[in-house]
Enzyme design. Sequence first.
Site, PDB file in Angstrom:
ATOM      1  N   SER A  14       0.833  -1.277  -0.071  1.00  0.00           N
ATOM      2  CA  SER A  14       0.227  -0.028   0.043  1.00  0.00           C
ATOM      3  C   SER A  14       0.886   1.291   0.143  1.00  0.00           C
ATOM      4  O   SER A  14       0.544   2.159  -0.589  1.00  0.00           O
ATOM      5  CB  SER A  14      -0.990  -0.037   1.194  1.00  0.00           C
ATOM      6  OG  SER A  14      -0.430   0.209   2.514  1.00  0.00           O
ATOM      7  N   MET A  91      10.931  -6.230   4.389  1.00  0.00           N
ATOM      8  CA  MET A  91      11.206  -6.727   5.726  1.00  0.00           C
ATOM      9  C   MET A  91      12.746  -7.447   5.819  1.00  0.00           C
ATOM     10  O   MET A  91      12.832  -8.624   6.371  1.00  0.00           O
ATOM     11  CB  MET A  91       9.957  -7.815   6.020  1.00  0.00           C
ATOM     12  CG  MET A  91       8.745  -7.011   6.318  1.00  0.00           C
ATOM     13  SD  MET A  91       8.722  -5.676   7.397  1.00  0.00           S
ATOM     14  CE  MET A  91       7.111  -5.123   7.596  1.00  0.00           C
ATOM     15  N   ASN A 108      13.403   4.351   4.152  1.00  0.00           N
ATOM     16  CA  ASN A 108      12.444   3.375   4.503  1.00  0.00           C
ATOM     17  C   ASN A 108      11.374   4.176   5.415  1.00  0.00           C
ATOM     18  O   ASN A 108      11.597   5.000   5.864  1.00  0.00           O
ATOM     19  CB  ASN A 108      13.505   2.585   5.555  1.00  0.00           C
ATOM     20  CG  ASN A 108      12.187   1.699   6.283  1.00  0.00           C
ATOM     21  OD1 ASN A 108      11.591   0.848   5.436  1.00  0.00           O
ATOM     22  ND2 ASN A 108      12.367   1.352   7.660  1.00  0.00           N
ATOM     23  N   HIS A 110       8.884   3.778   8.570  1.00  0.00           N
ATOM     24  CA  HIS A 110       8.635   2.785   9.532  1.00  0.00           C
ATOM     25  C   HIS A 110       7.366   3.231  10.361  1.00  0.00           C
ATOM     26  O   HIS A 110       7.348   4.262  10.428  1.00  0.00           O
ATOM     27  CB  HIS A 110       9.936   2.892  10.389  1.00  0.00           C
ATOM     28  CG  HIS A 110      10.003   2.098  11.708  1.00  0.00           C
ATOM     29  ND1 HIS A 110       9.965   0.750  11.547  1.00  0.00           N
ATOM     30  CD2 HIS A 110       9.584   2.370  13.002  1.00  0.00           C
ATOM     31  CE1 HIS A 110       9.909   0.288  12.914  1.00  0.00           C
ATOM     32  NE2 HIS A 110       9.613   1.258  13.624  1.00  0.00           N
TER      33      HIS A 110
HETATM   34  C1  GAR Z   1       3.837  -0.825   6.549  1.00  0.00           C
HETATM   35  O1  GAR Z   1       3.164  -0.406   7.912  1.00  0.00           O
HETATM   36  C2  GAR Z   1       5.201  -0.494   6.857  1.00  0.00           C
HETATM   37  O2  GAR Z   1       5.453   0.867   7.540  1.00  0.00           O
HETATM   38  C3  GAR Z   1       5.674  -1.627   7.514  1.00  0.00           C
HETATM   39  O3  GAR Z   1       5.366  -2.680   7.006  1.00  0.00           O
HETATM   40  C4  GAR Z   1       3.960  -2.220   6.575  1.00  0.00           C
HETATM   41  C5  GAR Z   1       4.050  -2.558   5.032  1.00  0.00           C
HETATM   42  O4  GAR Z   1       2.524  -2.197   4.437  1.00  0.00           O
HETATM   43  N1  GAR Z   1       7.097  -1.396   7.600  1.00  0.00           N
HETATM   44  C6  GAR Z   1       7.929  -2.187   8.645  1.00  0.00           C
HETATM   45  O5  GAR Z   1       7.511  -2.371   9.645  1.00  0.00           O
HETATM   46  C7  GAR Z   1       9.468  -2.030   8.327  1.00  0.00           C
HETATM   47  N2  GAR Z   1      10.195  -2.404   9.557  1.00  0.00           N
HETATM   48  P1  GAR Z   1       2.519  -2.038   3.017  1.00  0.00           P
HETATM   49  O6  GAR Z   1       3.003  -3.153   2.201  1.00  0.00           O
HETATM   50  O7  GAR Z   1       1.007  -2.092   2.696  1.00  0.00           O
HETATM   51  O8  GAR Z   1       3.042  -0.755   2.247  1.00  0.00           O
END
Ligand code: GAR
Length: 203
Positions: A14, A91, A108, A110
């Site tokens: 997203s 990740m 990134n 976070h």
């Molecule tokens: C998001 O909330 C992002 O901030 C988090 O993973 C999710 C991915 O959502 N990232 C982390 O936690 C990195 N350490 P998305 O695939 O819908 O963008």
Amino acid sequence: MGIRIAVLASGRGSNFQSILDGIKEKDIDGKIVILISDKADAYALTRAKENGIPTQVVLKKDFKTREEMDLRIKEILDSHKVDLVVLAGYMRIITPALLSPYKHKIINIHPALLPLFPGVDAQKQAFEHGAKVSGCTVHFVDEGTDTGPIIEQTVVDISDCKDAHEVSEKILPFEHKTLRKVVAKFSKGKYIVEGRKVRYERR
Ligand code: GAR
């Protein structure tokens, strides 16, 4: 002409979508030249294909070490002449094999206000800690886990959230806005890193 952006995503994508939207709405002056995923079934790959964006899947199991995997990613980025690399729900920890050649070009998103709650499940960490506010951070990536210089942060009130899932849901739209804003600014100027501080100069 605009900047050439690479997005690395492991899942739903997203945040990747928020960059696509920013480009479509001409807020971001650039294009996504490649979407790289370390998961063959990441929904981000579907989004890329629907939007005509080239994709590459780079799987950990195909490499002996993390460095070798990152060198493969570096090769892909080099071949697409990338100006900016966005980790959007990617990740994995990035090794110096990729970090050094792309110093201050990898950012990134976070889902917490760093330096609080780094690493995985940041929203759960914030909820379980009883935090009343949390939010999101866009930062440059360095060797540590979510330790690089902070570019932009947005505070979100989570005091009414009943569980960690609600915290994630509440923060997510702010992640999209914050990430999109940073990428847009990146496309129209430059972020200068001075120690831990980041300042911005418009072109
Ligand atoms: C998001 O909330 C992002 O901030 C988090 O993973 C999710 C991915 O959502 N990232 C982390 O936690 C990195 N350490 P998305 O695939 O819908 O963008």
